[in-house]
Design a protein around this motif. Structure first.
Motif, PDB file in Angstrom:
ATOM      1  N   GLU A 131      -5.341 -32.645  18.140  1.00 35.37           N
ATOM      2  CA  GLU A 131      -4.740 -31.420  17.604  1.00 35.37           C
ATOM      3  C   GLU A 131      -4.208 -31.693  16.194  1.00 35.37           C
ATOM      4  O   GLU A 131      -3.545 -32.696  15.954  1.00 35.37           O
ATOM      5  N   TYR A 132      -4.482 -30.789  15.284  1.00 34.89           N
ATOM      6  CA  TYR A 132      -4.074 -30.934  13.893  1.00 34.89           C
ATOM      7  C   TYR A 132      -3.021 -29.895  13.516  1.00 34.89           C
ATOM      8  O   TYR A 132      -2.918 -28.845  14.154  1.00 34.89           O
ATOM      9  N   GLY A 133      -2.289 -30.198  12.448  1.00 30.56           N
ATOM     10  CA  GLY A 133      -1.401 -29.202  11.865  1.00 30.56           C
ATOM     11  C   GLY A 133      -2.202 -28.229  11.014  1.00 30.56           C
ATOM     12  O   GLY A 133      -2.096 -27.022  11.159  1.00 30.56           O
ATOM     13  N   LYS A 134      -3.030 -28.780  10.149  1.00 31.54           N
ATOM     14  CA  LYS A 134      -4.002 -28.022   9.360  1.00 31.54           C
ATOM     15  C   LYS A 134      -5.188 -28.946   9.108  1.00 31.54           C
ATOM     16  O   LYS A 134      -5.051 -30.174   9.177  1.00 31.54           O
ATOM     17  N   LEU A 135      -6.330 -28.338   8.805  1.00 32.69           N
ATOM     18  CA  LEU A 135      -7.532 -29.106   8.498  1.00 32.69           C
ATOM     19  C   LEU A 135      -8.087 -28.641   7.158  1.00 32.69           C
ATOM     20  O   LEU A 135      -8.298 -27.444   6.956  1.00 32.69           O
ATOM     21  N   HIS A 136      -8.309 -29.602   6.257  1.00 28.26           N
ATOM     22  CA  HIS A 136      -8.863 -29.320   4.932  1.00 28.26           C
ATOM     23  C   HIS A 136     -10.191 -30.071   4.818  1.00 28.26           C
ATOM     24  O   HIS A 136     -10.219 -31.299   4.953  1.00 28.26           O
ATOM     25  N   LEU A 137     -11.271 -29.352   4.576  1.00 32.00           N
ATOM     26  CA  LEU A 137     -12.601 -29.949   4.525  1.00 32.00           C
ATOM     27  C   LEU A 137     -13.176 -29.807   3.126  1.00 32.00           C
ATOM     28  O   LEU A 137     -13.142 -28.722   2.535  1.00 32.00           O
ATOM     29  N   ILE A 138     -13.710 -30.905   2.602  1.00 26.47           N
ATOM     30  CA  ILE A 138     -14.272 -30.932   1.253  1.00 26.47           C
ATOM     31  C   ILE A 138     -15.740 -31.326   1.344  1.00 26.47           C
ATOM     32  O   ILE A 138     -16.065 -32.446   1.740  1.00 26.47           O
ATOM     33  N   ASN A 139     -16.638 -30.402   1.020  1.00 26.68           N
ATOM     34  CA  ASN A 139     -18.086 -30.672   1.052  1.00 26.68           C
ATOM     35  C   ASN A 139     -18.456 -31.513   2.280  1.00 26.68           C
ATOM     36  O   ASN A 139     -19.029 -32.605   2.168  1.00 26.68           O
ATOM     37  N   ALA A 140     -18.118 -30.971   3.420  1.00 27.25           N
ATOM     38  CA  ALA A 140     -18.230 -31.717   4.672  1.00 27.25           C
ATOM     39  C   ALA A 140     -19.640 -31.695   5.246  1.00 27.25           C
ATOM     40  O   ALA A 140     -20.339 -30.680   5.194  1.00 27.25           O
ATOM     41  N   VAL A 141     -20.049 -32.821   5.815  1.00 34.85           N
ATOM     42  CA  VAL A 141     -21.217 -32.864   6.692  1.00 34.85           C
ATOM     43  C   VAL A 141     -20.781 -32.174   7.982  1.00 34.85           C
ATOM     44  O   VAL A 141     -19.870 -32.636   8.658  1.00 34.85           O
ATOM     45  N   ALA A 142     -21.428 -31.038   8.324  1.00 33.52           N
ATOM     46  CA  ALA A 142     -20.866 -30.263   9.430  1.00 33.52           C
ATOM     47  C   ALA A 142     -21.880 -29.425  10.192  1.00 33.52           C
ATOM     48  O   ALA A 142     -21.688 -29.184  11.387  1.00 33.52           O
ATOM     49  N   VAL A 143     -22.925 -28.935   9.533  1.00 30.54           N
ATOM     50  CA  VAL A 143     -23.863 -28.045  10.197  1.00 30.54           C
ATOM     51  C   VAL A 143     -25.299 -28.499   9.947  1.00 30.54           C
ATOM     52  O   VAL A 143     -25.610 -29.143   8.934  1.00 30.54           O
ATOM     53  N   LEU A 144     -26.162 -28.168  10.891  1.00 29.30           N
ATOM     54  CA  LEU A 144     -27.589 -28.461  10.762  1.00 29.30           C
ATOM     55  C   LEU A 144     -28.289 -27.325  10.019  1.00 29.30           C
ATOM     56  O   LEU A 144     -27.840 -26.178  10.099  1.00 29.30           O
ATOM     57  N   PRO A 145     -29.376 -27.600   9.301  1.00 29.27           N
ATOM     58  CA  PRO A 145     -30.034 -28.899   9.152  1.00 29.27           C
ATOM     59  C   PRO A 145     -29.237 -29.823   8.231  1.00 29.27           C
ATOM     60  O   PRO A 145     -28.497 -29.368   7.363  1.00 29.27           O
ATOM     61  N   SER A 146     -29.407 -31.104   8.438  1.00 31.30           N
ATOM     62  CA  SER A 146     -28.699 -32.100   7.642  1.00 31.30           C
ATOM     63  C   SER A 146     -29.618 -33.303   7.465  1.00 31.30           C
ATOM     64  O   SER A 146     -30.665 -33.400   8.101  1.00 31.30           O
ATOM     65  N   GLY A 147     -29.216 -34.220   6.608  1.00 30.52           N
ATOM     66  CA  GLY A 147     -30.026 -35.399   6.368  1.00 30.52           C
ATOM     67  C   GLY A 147     -30.951 -35.209   5.182  1.00 30.52           C
ATOM     68  O   GLY A 147     -30.973 -34.156   4.542  1.00 30.52           O
TER      69      GLY A 147
END
Length: 269
Positions: free
Chosen positions: A114-130
């Protein structure tokens, strides 16, 4: 340079970490092929009002690198869970870049942190990827690990420069290259690439939904590794509260526009 003067044992392997400041906790998670030094221009500013934790992922930077080591994404999110437990943190804020973003997402949606807040920067997160490069290394890991030093360094320089909008200073290149420069580091570099597993993205993506904590996205809009359309898709899947575009930045936003990253983070802390 950030000082990682502490060590944590994870499954018998050493993980280097450090901390700055006092206050509510923030955990910074770097991506690949970077290290905790990706936050060297960011962490001191956040540490003025928070206690900031940073670490080198398993197999990177000053953390243990070894033949036969498992450094896949699921292992890194297990490491994050173990570190948060070790630090005795309750709902810390998390900042994740690139594969550090995937680590943070898996940390919540798969590991249940569990997080207080989440900050994502140019995240690897969704397909397609690679990329074709990743697929090629996976098929020929031993051949790449056996590259002569000059060829390995040239490949590394080309790789990280492709992740930036502005030319990297030589000092920055050396910060990032040093852990990968010797024979142990060279093998570790290609091991990280070869072990990238799309299933670890797919597993997390199936679970994405709105969270009970705020999620904020920051995106370098010149990114050719993970285009902003993927960031927008992620924002919709998890119903992010904000999406901050950084126009004059590519994938490694912390190098291209550190002041913009600091500003965006402080605005949402």
């Amino acid at each position: 340079m950030l000082t990682l003067d502490k060590s944590f044992s994870f499954n018998g392997q050493s993980v280097a970490w450090g901390a700055l400041g006092e206050g509510d906790p923030i955990v910074l998670i770097h991506g690949f092929p970077w290290s905790a030094q990706a936050w060297r221009k960011i962490a001191p500013w956040l540490a003025q009002t928070h206690k900031v934790y940073f670490f080198d992922m398993l197999g990177t930077g000053l953390s243990e690198r070894a033949e036969g080591q498992n450094v896949s994404e699921n292992v890194q999110s297990d490491l994050l869970q173990a570190l948060i437990t070790h630090w005795r943190l309750e709902r810390p804020q998390i900042v994740g870049h690139d594969f550090g973003g995937l680590c943070a997402l898996r940390g919540h949606f798969v590991n249940g942190i569990e997080y207080g807040k989440l900050h994502l920067i140019n995240a690897v997160a969704v397909l397609p990827s690679g990329s074709p490069f990743y697929a090629h290394v996976a098929k020929h890991e031993a051949a790449f690990a056996g590259l002569p030093d000059y060829a390995h360094e040239a490949l590394f320089r080309a790789y990280i420069q492709a992740a930036t909008h502005y030319p990297l200073r030589e000092e920055s290149i050396q910060h990032y290259f040093k852990p990968w420069s010797d024979e142990v580091g060279k093998a570790a570099f290609y091991r990280q690439i070869a072990q990238a597993n799309l299933y670890n993205i797919e597993e997390a993506q199936k679970l994405y939904t709105k969270t009970d904590f705020e999620v904020h996205l920051i995106w370098g809009m010149k990114d050719t590794f993970i285009p902003s359309s993927r960031g927008r898709e992620l924002a919709a899947l998890i119903e992010a509260k904000s999406f901050t575009p950084i126009e004059s930045a590519s994938h490694i936003v912390q190098e291209d526009a550190p002041e913009a990253v600091v500003g965006a983070l402080i605005a949402n802390l």
